[in-house]
Every structure is written in C-alpha cells, then in structure tokens.
Design an enzyme around this catalytic site. Structure first.
Site, PDB file in Angstrom:
ATOM      1  N   TYR A   1       0.837  -1.208   0.000  1.00 39.91           N
ATOM      2  CA  TYR A   1       0.000   0.000   0.000  1.00 39.91           C
ATOM      3  C   TYR A   1       0.874   1.261   0.000  1.00 39.91           C
ATOM      4  O   TYR A   1       0.746   2.129  -0.878  1.00 39.91           O
ATOM      5  CB  TYR A   1      -0.924  -0.014   1.223  1.00 39.91           C
ATOM      6  CG  TYR A   1      -1.775   1.223   1.365  1.00 39.91           C
ATOM      7  CD1 TYR A   1      -2.921   1.398   0.603  1.00 39.91           C
ATOM      8  CD2 TYR A   1      -1.426   2.227   2.272  1.00 39.91           C
ATOM      9  CE1 TYR A   1      -3.700   2.544   0.723  1.00 39.91           C
ATOM     10  CE2 TYR A   1      -2.202   3.370   2.402  1.00 39.91           C
ATOM     11  CZ  TYR A   1      -3.330   3.526   1.633  1.00 39.91           C
ATOM     12  OH  TYR A   1      -4.092   4.663   1.758  1.00 39.91           O
TER      13      TYR A   1
ATOM     14  N   LYS B   1       1.697   4.256  -2.947  1.00 38.52           N
ATOM     15  CA  LYS B   1       1.501   5.702  -2.788  1.00 38.52           C
ATOM     16  C   LYS B   1       2.789   6.465  -3.126  1.00 38.52           C
ATOM     17  O   LYS B   1       2.743   7.558  -3.702  1.00 38.52           O
ATOM     18  CB  LYS B   1       1.027   6.019  -1.373  1.00 38.52           C
ATOM     19  CG  LYS B   1      -0.357   5.454  -1.044  1.00 38.52           C
ATOM     20  CD  LYS B   1      -1.455   5.994  -1.947  1.00 38.52           C
ATOM     21  CE  LYS B   1      -2.847   5.602  -1.483  1.00 38.52           C
ATOM     22  NZ  LYS B   1      -3.915   6.092  -2.375  1.00 38.52           N
TER      23      LYS B   1
HETATM   24  N1  LIG Z   1      -9.293   6.572   4.970  1.00 37.94           N
HETATM   25  C1  LIG Z   1      -8.090   6.981   5.340  1.00 37.94           C
HETATM   26  O1  LIG Z   1      -7.802   7.070   6.545  1.00 37.94           O
HETATM   27  C2  LIG Z   1      -7.057   7.372   4.321  1.00 37.94           C
HETATM   28  C3  LIG Z   1      -5.821   7.845   4.776  1.00 37.94           C
HETATM   29  C4  LIG Z   1      -4.851   8.203   3.847  1.00 37.94           C
HETATM   30  C5  LIG Z   1      -5.125   8.103   2.501  1.00 37.94           C
HETATM   31  N2  LIG Z   1      -6.328   7.643   2.073  1.00 37.94           N
HETATM   32  C6  LIG Z   1      -6.565   7.563   0.637  1.00 37.94           C
HETATM   33  O2  LIG Z   1      -7.711   8.346   0.331  1.00 37.94           O
HETATM   34  C7  LIG Z   1      -8.442   7.755  -0.740  1.00 37.94           C
HETATM   35  C8  LIG Z   1      -9.876   7.523  -0.324  1.00 37.94           C
HETATM   36  O3  LIG Z   1      -9.895   6.669   0.803  1.00 37.94           O
HETATM   37  P1  LIG Z   1     -11.259   6.224   1.495  1.00 37.94           P
HETATM   38  O4  LIG Z   1     -10.973   5.974   2.922  1.00 37.94           O
HETATM   39  O5  LIG Z   1     -12.357   7.149   1.112  1.00 37.94           O
HETATM   40  O6  LIG Z   1     -11.474   4.802   0.799  1.00 37.94           O
HETATM   41  P2  LIG Z   1     -12.855   4.054   0.471  1.00 37.94           P
HETATM   42  O7  LIG Z   1     -12.513   2.617   0.282  1.00 37.94           O
HETATM   43  O8  LIG Z   1     -13.904   4.414   1.456  1.00 37.94           O
HETATM   44  O9  LIG Z   1     -13.251   4.694  -0.922  1.00 37.94           O
HETATM   45  C9  LIG Z   1     -12.573   4.364  -2.094  1.00 37.94           C
HETATM   46  C10 LIG Z   1     -13.597   4.398  -3.210  1.00 37.94           C
HETATM   47  O10 LIG Z   1     -12.930   4.045  -4.429  1.00 37.94           O
HETATM   48  C11 LIG Z   1     -13.793   3.208  -5.165  1.00 37.94           C
HETATM   49  N3  LIG Z   1     -13.012   2.349  -6.050  1.00 37.94           N
HETATM   50  C12 LIG Z   1     -12.045   1.473  -5.709  1.00 37.94           C
HETATM   51  N4  LIG Z   1     -11.598   0.830  -6.788  1.00 37.94           N
HETATM   52  C13 LIG Z   1     -12.298   1.298  -7.846  1.00 37.94           C
HETATM   53  C14 LIG Z   1     -12.305   1.023  -9.231  1.00 37.94           C
HETATM   54  N5  LIG Z   1     -11.519   0.074  -9.776  1.00 37.94           N
HETATM   55  N6  LIG Z   1     -13.148   1.719 -10.043  1.00 37.94           N
HETATM   56  C15 LIG Z   1     -13.981   2.646  -9.510  1.00 37.94           C
HETATM   57  N7  LIG Z   1     -14.032   2.950  -8.199  1.00 37.94           N
HETATM   58  C16 LIG Z   1     -13.198   2.283  -7.375  1.00 37.94           C
HETATM   59  C17 LIG Z   1     -14.551   2.380  -4.128  1.00 37.94           C
HETATM   60  O11 LIG Z   1     -15.764   1.889  -4.647  1.00 37.94           O
HETATM   61  C18 LIG Z   1     -14.735   3.383  -3.002  1.00 37.94           C
HETATM   62  O12 LIG Z   1     -15.974   4.056  -3.063  1.00 37.94           O
HETATM   63  C19 LIG Z   1      -7.663   6.498  -1.116  1.00 37.94           C
HETATM   64  O13 LIG Z   1      -6.796   6.788  -2.180  1.00 37.94           O
HETATM   65  C20 LIG Z   1      -6.882   6.174   0.138  1.00 37.94           C
HETATM   66  O14 LIG Z   1      -5.737   5.400  -0.145  1.00 37.94           O
HETATM   67  C21 LIG Z   1      -7.303   7.273   2.958  1.00 37.94           C
END
Ligand SMILES: NC(=O)c1ccc[n+]([C@@H]2O[C@H](COP(=O)([O-])OP(=O)(O)OC[C@H]3O[C@@H](n4cnc5c(N)ncnc54)[C@H](O)[C@@H]3O)[C@@H](O)[C@H]2O)c1
Length: 300
Positions: free
Chosen positions: A142, A146
């Site tokens: 992961y 990034k």
């Molecule tokens: N949640 C956290 O604490 C956190 C922290 C740091 C970074 N991030 C990053 O922020 C971003 C959003 O995270 P999140 O927590 O909202 O994740 P999440 O899993 O809630 O949302 C991700 C969304 O992407 C969609 N998705 C995944 N693969 C897909 C595909 N092939 N085609 C279309 N849609 C697709 C999913 O359906 C989902 O709705 C990500 O890039 C994650 O790595 C999140």
C-alpha cells in the site's frame, strides 16, 4: 462554476469531498463502482482499472479538474503485489484519461503511510513533527503504491507541466461525520474504542483528519493550484493528536523508538505538520476531536 470529477466519490473520504465541492459551487461528477444515495453529484458507475472505460467516462464529462481518490484504501487488504498493481493501475488510467480529456488540474490522494511507520523492521522518525521534507520509507504494498503515485506525478509534471497542474496530498486517518457519532472507522472499531486503547492509533502516531476538513483542503488546492509549485505534496492533518493526553507522553509510552523525536512536540500538537498547506493554500483543519466526538450516551 467548474466541472470536477472526483474518483472514489462514494467512499469514506469521497463523500465529504464531493459535498464540500458541490457546496462551494462546483459541478461535481463522481466516478466510482459504488453508489450512495443523496450524494450532491452526478454518479457514474465505472471500473477505473479499465483504461478504455475510464477514457470514455472522462471524454463524456470533459472536466476542468480531477480529484483522484479511488483506491484500495486499507493497507493489507490485498497481498502486496496485487495492492501495488491495482493502486498504480488506477493512477495510470486516471492520469491518461484526464490528459486526453483536456483537464487542467489533477490532485491525487497519497497517504502518510509513505513515511514507513509500523515497519516490522523498526522505524524511527528523523524528526517530529513529520513534514513533506522527511524521507519516505514504505514497507508494504500500500505505502509503496503511494510513493509510486507521488513519483508518477513528478513524471507527469516533467511531461505535461506546461499545460496541467498536479498535486498530491497525504490525508491522515480519515474520520467521516458519522464516525464522530459512533459509526465504525476504517479499522472497524469506534473512535471511543480508539481513544480508550491508544495502541490502536499509536502505530500511525495518533494522526487523524475530519473528512470535511480534507474536503476543504481539496477546494483550497483547486482554487490555488496555479499559484503553488507544480507537483507539490501536502500533509493534511488535524493540528492535534487523537490521544487523550500530551502527544509526547503517548508516543513515549506506545512508540518508544520515536520518543526522542517526540520531545520537540508541545502539548496536544499533532506529530504531522500541515504548515505547508497553511502557508501555500491558506488551509488549516478546524474540526478537533475534542469538539466533534459524541460519546455513547451523550446526545449530539
Ligand atoms: N481513509 C483513510 O484514513 C485514508 C488515509 C490516507 C489516505 N487515504 C486515501 O484516500 C483515498 C480515499 O480513501 P477512502 O478511505 O475514502 O477509501 P474508500 O474505500 O472508502 O473509498 C474508495 C472508493 O474508491 C472506489 N473504487 C475502488 N476501486 C475502484 C475502481 N476500480 N473503479 C472505480 N471505483 C473504485 C470504491 O468503490 C470506493 O468508493 C484512497 O486513495 C486512500 O488510499 C485514505
């Protein structure tokens, strides 16, 4: 009004990003495999792994700006090779499609895991609070995906920087509005449980950000992207730590390898600095856990 595509707009972070951008007057389209009722955006169902389907979706909308959030967002949810392949393929699909559709701005969600905290091989920060100058040291698929994303963005700046603005941001542990009221966090437990057992948040140095604050960061970047160095990376953190006490005490007890660096933290100060976002974009998180958390038995 500008046209903005948010990939992953149905997700934990995406729902708040979409809501903030729509409230700010942008015309928002969410590209996601999932769907949520009531999202203030046009929702398009697309598998962004598929470059042709992605290109077609972008060509139909022709956005001014793109915010790429879609990813496998939970470290360890897939084996390392698969995690790396999926998350980087999503970046390539969206980058190519955004370029072909004539978008002018592309902001992508990276992660503070690029720092390498929690490494089984041991991890010690060079200094705290962590900022964007601190070296990266990802230890799993992961975090490595990034770092690759951030490098792909630097590559894109070199190739396309004269016609497009790029940025990446590293949101800390994202807390969506319903989680303040007791809903499960990304890790499955509630926020009260996370505070009651500091070992849960210690691995990421008690970092967090309210999803709406992160949405406001995105809006600030879209407004100022032409004024900041192309390809800039930003930590997006609350100003305090998700720990019920002084941050340095929590780190000393639960992350001994970071204890010496933590001596520079004062009071409840976060171990991650968003000073760059404040200086360049005028953005600062305003929602603190002590104000937002509604404990079981309390009414909101
Ligand atoms: N949640 C956290 O604490 C956190 C922290 C740091 C970074 N991030 C990053 O922020 C971003 C959003 O995270 P999140 O927590 O909202 O994740 P999440 O899993 O809630 O949302 C991700 C969304 O992407 C969609 N998705 C995944 N693969 C897909 C595909 N092939 N085609 C279309 N849609 C697709 C999913 O359906 C989902 O709705 C990500 O890039 C994650 O790595 C999140």
């Amino acid at each position: 009004m500008s046209r903005v595509v948010v990939t992953g707009g149905a997700g934990r972070l995406g729902r708040s990003v979409v809501a903030v951008l729509a409230a700010a007057g942008h015309e928002v389209t969410s590209f996601d495999q999932g769907h949520v009722d009531g999202l203030p955006a046009t929702q398009v169902s697309v598998d962004l792994i598929d470059p042709q389907a992605t290109a077609d979706a972008f060509a139909a909308v022709r956005p001014d700006s793109v915010v790429h959030l879609a990813a496998i967002a939970v470290p360890g949810a897939l084996p390392d090779p698969e995690m790396f392949r999926v998350n980087t393929q999503l970046v390539w699909s969206v980058l190519e499609a955004a370029l072909a559709a004539g978008a002018e701005k592309l902001l992508l969600a990276s992660s503070p895991t690029v720092m390498g905290y929690g490494s089984p091989g041991g991890w010690e920060p060079k200094y705290l609070p962590l900022d964007e100058e601190h070296p990266t040291a990802p230890w799993n698929g992961y975090g490595t995906s990034k770092v690759a994303m951030e490098q792909i963005v630097q590559m894109a700046v070199r190739q396309h920087g004269s016609r497009m603005r790029f940025g990446t941001f590293r949101p800390c542990f994202v807390i969506s509005p319903e989680e303040w009221l007791g809903g499960p966090t990304q890790q499955g437990h509630t926020l009260e449980e996370r505070l009651a057992d500091p070992s849960l948040a210690a691995v990421s140095l008690f970092n967090y950000i309210d999803a709406r604050d992160a949405g406001e960061f995105v809006d600030a970047w879209l407004a100022r992207a032409n004024d900041v160095p192309n390809g800039s990376t930003f930590f997006v953190s609350a100003p305090d730590a998700l720990y019920d006490g002084e941050t340095a005490d929590g780190i000393r007890e639960h992350v001994p390898a970071a204890a010496r660096a933590a001596e520079r933290l004062t009071g409840t100060q976060a171990a991650f600095s968003s000073a760059r976002a404040e200086a360049l974009l005028g953005w600062r998180a305003s929602r603190l856990w002590r104000d937002c958390l509604v404990r079981a038995g309390e009414s909101s």
